[in-house]
Design an enzyme around this catalytic site. Structure first.
Site: not given
Length: 495
Positions: A109, A190, A219, A271
């Site tokens: 990605d 994050r 996120d 994931s």
């Protein structure tokens, strides 16, 4: 060979900077180390930056190492920049940006996002990677991947100590747990990454930041709220909310079209997000909450059934609500957590399977491994049983719920969380002492606790009568405490 000048300068935090162009002078503070292989016949280069610390200047060139407290200036000469890293000219398909700092992992990605940003916004792309303890394997080969994708620079910063000290430990002190189970591993990571991206954007002169978060997850909110709070003037680009790419196959086709090598990594059926605090698993069979996780899915912890048959005892030292030692050995925050992860992992500690409510409204099922964190939460909460009175503990626990919600929702830099943190710091000033725990086949059992500020008094709690507590006093207390119930009963009976 590169021309080098060394001057002294105070040390600061940890950075790794990678570059492929001819750049101006670079000041790198503290010692340098290497993440990859180097040859001795090429020169180093990186863009001028004020990002200081233990650093690596990483290019297919010479590795230069300096002791702590020393600045190295590296000047790259005579190397042609590649087509991939050439600066785009003019306006892109969607607008014009000067330079974008991209949260970069090196996966499919983010490798595709680099050329997409260049094509659509006509910008230079600075790839930024944060080391929050995801493991050295995920950091290997990033320079080559970023260069092949078209990035003009790669910045890698070691945030492990910052992450544990400034984000994990405050949540631990607050007792923040989301929806009864989740210890906020991704939620805490994050904002530390996003803050470092804002700092990086300032240093490299970027006018925008970008991330690869999807439009369905939490996120994207966590990154962007941090951007808003720390630099509201930065533009934010979220490709997954803009582009036509719908999945992995589309991304591969886009990469081939733009001559971007597709990362040759085995695609996990899950994931995953990993950092020093936890490892999360989502997707595939886990999408059905009725399915039991596969035994081979777990990576940080052994199956409790396969854990040692003999229990292991640990003593955790805590000062003012924050852990400082393991079995009497004082450790830095990141080192302490890493050691507990190893110990807890071999005993199968810290597995959580839950269905949670995402911020964006949907429910999702996730499985988390948090071995060290589970041990620390057990120790911190147990020590509070000695040092906090009933009313204080109840208020703290009620605020902990809101604290966890704010962190989960990405509102780390919200004044409300910061104010609550000041309360947590004050209220745990006397939460100092040690807790002894027994680890055995997935369980954590408290076997002892002690504190110089303990509110527990054996001379009061003993069943033997004492001068401070006269058991006869209880009769009057019960009559007054139960008076409302007694009056209601009298009314119902017509007395």
């Amino acid at each position: 060979m590169a021309q080098l000048q060394a001057i002294y300068s105070p040390p600061s935090s940890n950075f790794v900077i990678h570059g492929t162009k001819r750049y101006e002078s670079l000041q790198i503070r503290d010692k340098l180390c290497c993440l990859g292989s180097f040859s001795s016949n090429k020169e180093l280069g990186a863009r001028s930056s004020g990002l200081h610390g233990n650093a690596v200047v990483h290019q297919k060139g010479t590795l230069i190492q300096a002791s702590a407290g020393r600045v190295i200036q590296a000047i790259l000469t005579g190397e042609k920049e590649t087509d991939a890293s050439a600066s785009p000219k003019g306006r892109g398909l969607r607008g014009k940006l000067n330079k974008v700092v991209l949260a970069y992992s090196g996966g499919l990605d983010t490798s595709v996002i680099v050329p997409w940003l260049r094509e659509n916004y006509g910008c230079d792309v600075v790839c930024f990677t944060a080391d929050v303890g995801q493991g050295i394997k995920e950091l290997e080969g990033l320079e080559a991947k970023a260069k092949a994708s078209g990035a003009c620079q790669l910045v890698v910063k070691d945030l492990k100590e910052d992450f544990v000290r400034d984000y994990i430990f405050p949540c631990l002190r607050a007792g923040a747990i989301y929806e009864r189970k989740y210890l906020l591993g991704t939620s805490m990571a994050r904002p530390v990454i996003a803050k470092a991206m804002v700092d990086c954007a300032k240093e490299v002169g970027a006018d925008a930041v970008s991330h690869g978060c999807t439009g369905k997850g939490n996120d994207q909110v966590r990154f962007e709220l941090t951007f808003f709070a720390l630099n509201p003037e930065l533009n934010v680009v979220a490709p997954w909310r803009e582009w036509e790419i719908q999945g992995r196959e589309d991304a591969i086709e886009y990469a081939k079209k733009h001559n971007v090598p597709v990362p040759v990594t085995k695609k996990s059926i899950y994931s995953r997000d990993r950092n020093l605090w936890h490892l999360s698993h989502e997707g595939d069979i886990l999408e059905d909450p009725a399915n039991e996780p596969m035994k081979d899915m777990y990576m940080m912890t052994v199956d409790p059934e396969d854990a040692p048959d003999k229990p292991e005892y640990l003593e955790i030292g805590i000062v003012s609500g924050l852990p400082v030692s393991v079995n009497g050995k004082e450790l830095s925050p990141a080192s302490l957590l890493a050691e507990l992860n190893e110990i807890g992992g071999r005993h199968g500690i810290g597995r959580i399977d839950m269905v949670e409510n995402r911020l964006v409204g949907m429910k999702s099922r996730g499985v988390y491994e948090t071995p060290g964190g589970t041990i620390l939460f057990a120790a911190a909460q147990e020590l509070e049983s000695l040092t906090l009175d009933r009313e204080t503990m109840q208020v703290k626990d009620s605020l902990a719920l809101k604290y966890a919600e704010l962190v989960y929702a990405g509102r780390w830099f919200d004044p409300l969380r910061q104010s609550m943190d000041a309360f947590m710091e004050k209220i745990t000033e006397t939460t100092t002492g040690s807790v002894t725990l027994k680890l055995y086949k997935g369980s954590v059992t408290v076997t002892g606790r002690k504190s110089p500020y303990s509110l527990y008094r054996e001379d009061i709690s003993s069943f033997e009568s004492g001068q401070i507590y006269d058991q006869a006093d209880a009769a009057g207390f019960i009559r007054l405490y139960g008076l409302p119930m007694r009056v209601r009963a009298m009314l119902e009976k017509g007395i």
